[in-house]
Each structure stands twice: as structure tokens, then as C-alpha cells.
Design an enzyme around this catalytic site. Sequence first.
Site, PDB file in Angstrom:
ATOM      1  N   GLU B  59      99.608  11.812  18.174  1.00  0.00           N
ATOM      2  CA  GLU B  59     100.867  11.989  18.897  1.00  0.00           C
ATOM      3  C   GLU B  59     101.097  13.443  19.320  1.00  0.00           C
ATOM      4  OE1 GLU B  59     100.509  10.166  16.192  1.00  0.00           O
ATOM      5  OE2 GLU B  59     100.974   8.168  16.950  1.00  0.00           O
ATOM      6  N   HIS B 128     110.193   1.744  11.978  1.00  0.00           N
ATOM      7  CA  HIS B 128     109.861   1.117  13.264  1.00  0.00           C
ATOM      8  C   HIS B 128     111.111   0.544  13.923  1.00  0.00           C
ATOM      9  CE1 HIS B 128     105.816   1.238  11.531  1.00  0.00           C
ATOM     10  NE2 HIS B 128     105.336   1.041  12.742  1.00  0.00           N
TER      11      HIS B 128
END
Lengths: 339, 327
Positions: B59, B128
Site C-alpha cells: 500500500e 474491514h
Amino acid sequence: MGVRIKEFPNVFLELPSKGKKDLLRTMIRIRSFETRVEELFLAKRIPGFVHLYIGEEGIATGIMANLRKTDWITSTHRGHGHAIAKGAQMNRMMAELYGKRSGYCKGKGGSMHIADFSVGMLGANGVVGGGFSIAVGAGMTAWMKKTDQVAVCFFGDGASNRGTFHEALNMAAIWKLPVLFVNENNQYASTTPVSYGVSASRISDRAVGYGIDGYTIDGNNVVEVYNVAHTLIDRLRAGKGPILLECRTYRVKGHYVGDPEKYRTKEEVKKQIEENDPIQRYTSYLIEQSFLKPEEIDALWKEAKEEVEAAVRYAEEEPYPAPEEALEDLFGPEQEVWV
Amino acid sequence: MSILSFSEATLQAMIEEMERDPTVFVMGEDIARQGGIFGQFKGLPDRFPGRVLDTPISETAILGSALGAALTGLRPVADMHFADFISVAYDELVNQIAKNRYMFGGQANIPLVVRAPDGIVPGAAAQHSQSVEGWLMNIPGLIMVSPSSPATAKGLLKSAIRSNNPVIYFEHKVLYPQKGEVPDKEFLTPIGKAEVRRAGKDVTIVAYSIMVQKALEAAQNLSKEGIEVEIIDLLTIKPFDLETIVTSTRKTHRCVIAHEGVVHGGAGAEIASQVQQEAFYYLDAPILRVGTKNVPIPFSPPLLDFVAPKVANIEQAVKQVLYREGR
Ligand SMILES: Cc1ncc(C[n+]2csc(CCOP(=O)(O)OP(=O)(O)O)c2C)c(N)n1
Ligand SMILES: [Mg+2]
């Protein structure tokens, strides 16, 4: 003073005498700028803090002599030398260090964010390791636009311990991006010696983990840096993928101007200054080989001093930005999409 | 008009913008081989070979290289997989992407989009399910948008890609399969402009993303009790359209802000502060905020149900500002 590693031909010898002289000129310009910046900082003309590149000039000089204006570099908190070698103007650099409006960043960046996008210098960075992935992105631009531009990422021994080092080298390697990762191993990350903070005996050994080539060279030998960079940058332009180049050097000044330097002895520093100064070493070599006359070398120092003094005058005389200018430059111009 | 899902609408936006401008490309995890976890990139790699890139799980390098590409002449769209993972690349977003233009004195533009699938999916739990715009409200230099319908999903994504500045595009994961009308001819949804979704005289509800739909549902129920709410779909979270909110609040004299992110320190705090400053003398009740309670998103259904903001919470807040019911 040539090259000890066989795969790198001594292309330095093919340089016309102007080219040989230019290497010295760049190193002297950086040294003169930095020496003056130190004085100005101590005299409180320059605010904030500054990290000097003194003693490490051979690296920026040898690498940048092989780059074009259209190539990109990412720099570090110790970025003045990179900027000068890539072609930035001293007067606008000095104005930025002073916080003046005509500085490269209009006074918003200062020493740690010195940048000149017009010559591909994508910025010094206050975050150690901040440049790794930015250089990868520049490499992606060359890759996607199918140009033969390259990106060079300068970073310190300390920065090689950041996680982003891993992500950037891996990503550059899988896509064979034209990025040269140039480690400036100056033996210290602030107070931390490389022998303590870096697990590998050679930072270039870390290249193995990414399936790319890694080399360790003498960064204070500008001829060696020039020769090695010449071959490696050719390889990048030919699309062979990224390379990790560790340049051994030594930070002879404190981490920042004013550093009490309790982590090392004066003798250690003195020995480096006397025996391993990249400018001294190159100067002796040039004279020894009769490539340059002593008076030509004196002229380079004089010329550089004049350039620096002109930059200081410029920075002193230029106005500060108006306070409200602090609110400008956050966003670029928009046409159709904003209300 | 066509009926499209959110996924299809964003895919159309990608196709149109990639066709229009060869410097637009997209990178992220599992977007080319898989087509995105929500199918939002399906077929895109075949249409644009070499411009839809599967990345390693990196990322930091995704956002950092997107910045490097933007600074050197491309228009990257970086997909974060889940908005939650922005934290992994937080430095690249807040210290580099948000600041590079400013700290270099405007030497370069940063035309960059971060696609950030966010929001509560039942069972996805703490890492999440977040809505993370609150993490970024405090960072000058970032634009944040979030659509509430397939049409705005398409229009906002197109605008984000055409913007010359970094835009974080929050797309709610639950909404991907949801369908709605999308105009056939080309359009952009402007950045910085809210839309009034429902007119009403009693209470102003400011919402974005999935909460717009929940507010609309609440509005129907409230209407049966004779309460008419006005619903403002923010669309751009930062910089938000204060004028539209204030105009409405001066009319209704009451304001409720609804978002799925945690209430404490969320986007609603800033909106409430600015609205009270501009409409203080018009307000007949304190501004209330509806959002997730001050805990991470829990896994077990009854726990999740307790902390997540629901239609009923909006109704309750509306009644409270009308002094119809106590808390
Ligand atoms: C991410 C981050 N951590 C820590 C610092 C503070 N810091 C600034 S320079 C520096 C040392 C860097 O060492 P190195 O990478 O070897 O570069 P050098 O200073 O030797 O040129 C540190 C720790 C920082 N600026 N950014
Ligand atoms: Mg170091």
C-alpha cells in the site's frame, strides 16, 4: 583513481577536459554553497535547521553528470547538493533557505523541501525514506510513456531501514522500472552508527532479496562514482530494471548545524577530513595526471565563491512573502469539476 | 437513462475517462486478474492493456508511486482494496500527497484519485468496516467525495479523475450491487456541491454515502407522523458545501448530521461547528449527530446492530431536535 570493479569501464578517461573540470566545478560549487549556508545559519540569517552535504559531494556530482535534464531525482533532508548537481540555481535555493518569496518553494519549504521541478529535482523530503516510492512512480511514468528517462532515488543508510525501502525495491523490480536507488552511506543516521543500525554488512547486499544487482563503491571517489553510474544508467535506459548502488562516504559535519556530536570522536572526523575528502582527492588526482592546472582549480573556487555571494545578496534583498500567501498553493487550478 | 449498479457505474466512469485521456491508469491489488473484489474493474484490463496494473500487497508503494507518477505527468487512480488500509500508507497520503504541492510552492499539480471502499459490511468486523474520512478531515490538501447513488458514483468518479488535485473517493462496499438510474449522456457531478434529495420544512438532515439512503427511509416514516425533513446529500465531504446546508438550516431551524463513521471527532463535528457559527440565531435546537458509537466495529450481529447507525437512530434524532420525544 579509476575503477576497481572490472565490469565498469573507465569512461572518465574519455571525457574532454571540460567534462573532467565540470565534475570538480560541481563539487566545489556544492562545498562553497554549504560552507556559506553553515555560516549564515550560525549568524541566524537562515531560520529552521539545515543538514549539510559537506564531504559527500562526490556522489551527487558523479551520478548527476550522467543524467539529463529530463531525468528525475528524489532527494533527502540533506538535499542541497542534489539540487545543485541536478541544475538548480543557487540564488533561488538561497532565497528559499531564507524563506523569501522568490525561493523555489515561495518560502513554503525551506532547506528540507528544496525542489526544482523544472530540472527534474522532485524535492528534498523531511520524511526519511519519503522518496523511495515517489521515484518508483517517476519510473512508472517513463515505463508507461515508453521514454528512456530514468529516476534516481537518493537515500541514507538510516533510510534503508524503512519499510518503504522494501515495497519500493520490490515494486520497481517486478516491473523492471528504470530506477537507480543510490544509497549514501555516510556511516551515521543522526547519532546511530551504521554498524549498529543496519543488519547487513553491505547495504547493497539487500539487493539480493529483490533479484536485482547491488554494488558498493567508494562514494568519495568521484571518478569511480562517475564511471559506475555511467554503466548503470545506460542499463536503466536499456530497460534492464532497477539497481541498488551503495556509495560509501562520510558525514564530516554534524547531522545538522549545531549538532553536539557526542556520538563520535574528533579524531575520527579529523582523519576523514584529512584523508578522505572527495574534493581533495580529486584535485590531487587531476594535478598528478596533469588534467588540470593549479590556477584553473583556484579559478573554480573563486568563481564558486562569487556565485554564492551573489546568491546571498539576492536572498538578502528579495522580499518575504506577504503573510496571506500562506493560504496559496494548496490546490492546483481546476477547470470543469469544481464549483 | 440506464439502470446500472454502483459497480457498473464506476466501471463506465473508468472506461470513459481512460478513453478520453491516455495518461489515466489504475493500480491496486487484485484489480486486473480478479476484476476487483466487488467486480468494479471487470473487463477493464482487456480494454486498456498495460493501464490496469495488479500491484503487490504494498500500500505504501501504491500511494507513493501514484504520487510520483502524478508529479511526472500521469493521472493515476490508486485502489486501496479497503479504505481501512489507508493507514498502512498514511504517511504517503498525509505527508506526501497532501503536502507536496504546497511545500514545493505549487511547482507541480497532483492529479491523483484514491479509490477507498469503505463502510460497514456485517461480519467484516473492526478492520474491514470503517469509514475513515475522520482520519483525513484534519489534513489540508485532500479532497474527499462519496457517492450515494449509481449516478453520483459515476459522475463523482469522472470528476475526481479530471480534478488536478488529490481526491479520495469513498465508495460504500454494501452499495456496489445496488442499482439505480444513470443518465446515458455524458455528465460530471461537480466537486464541492451538495444536492437536496428531498425538500422539507421541519428538519435538515445532512448525510452522505449510504446514510443518504437511510435518511430517505427515515423521511418516509417521519412523514407518516407529519414530520417533513429536508435531506442534503453532501457528495463532497471536504470541502463541504456549507452554503447549501446553512440555507436549508436557516429555513428549518433544525439540523441533524448522519454518517456511518464514528461520531466522536468525525466529519459531522466539523460540519456542526461551522453550521452553528453561520446559523446560530436560526437554530431552535442543538445540532445532533448520528453515527457509529465510540468503539471499533464488532463482529457479532447483536453487537454490530447496537453500535451501527440505523434508520431508527435518524428518526430518533429528528424527533429529539423537534422536542417530540426525549432521548
Ligand atoms: C520517518 C522519519 N523518521 C525519523 C526522522 C528524523 N530524522 C531526520 S534525519 C534522520 C537520520 C537519517 O539518517 P540517514 O538516512 O542515514 O541520512 P543522513 O542524515 O545520514 O544523510 C532522522 C532519524 C525523520 N525525519 N523521518
Ligand atoms: Mg546516514
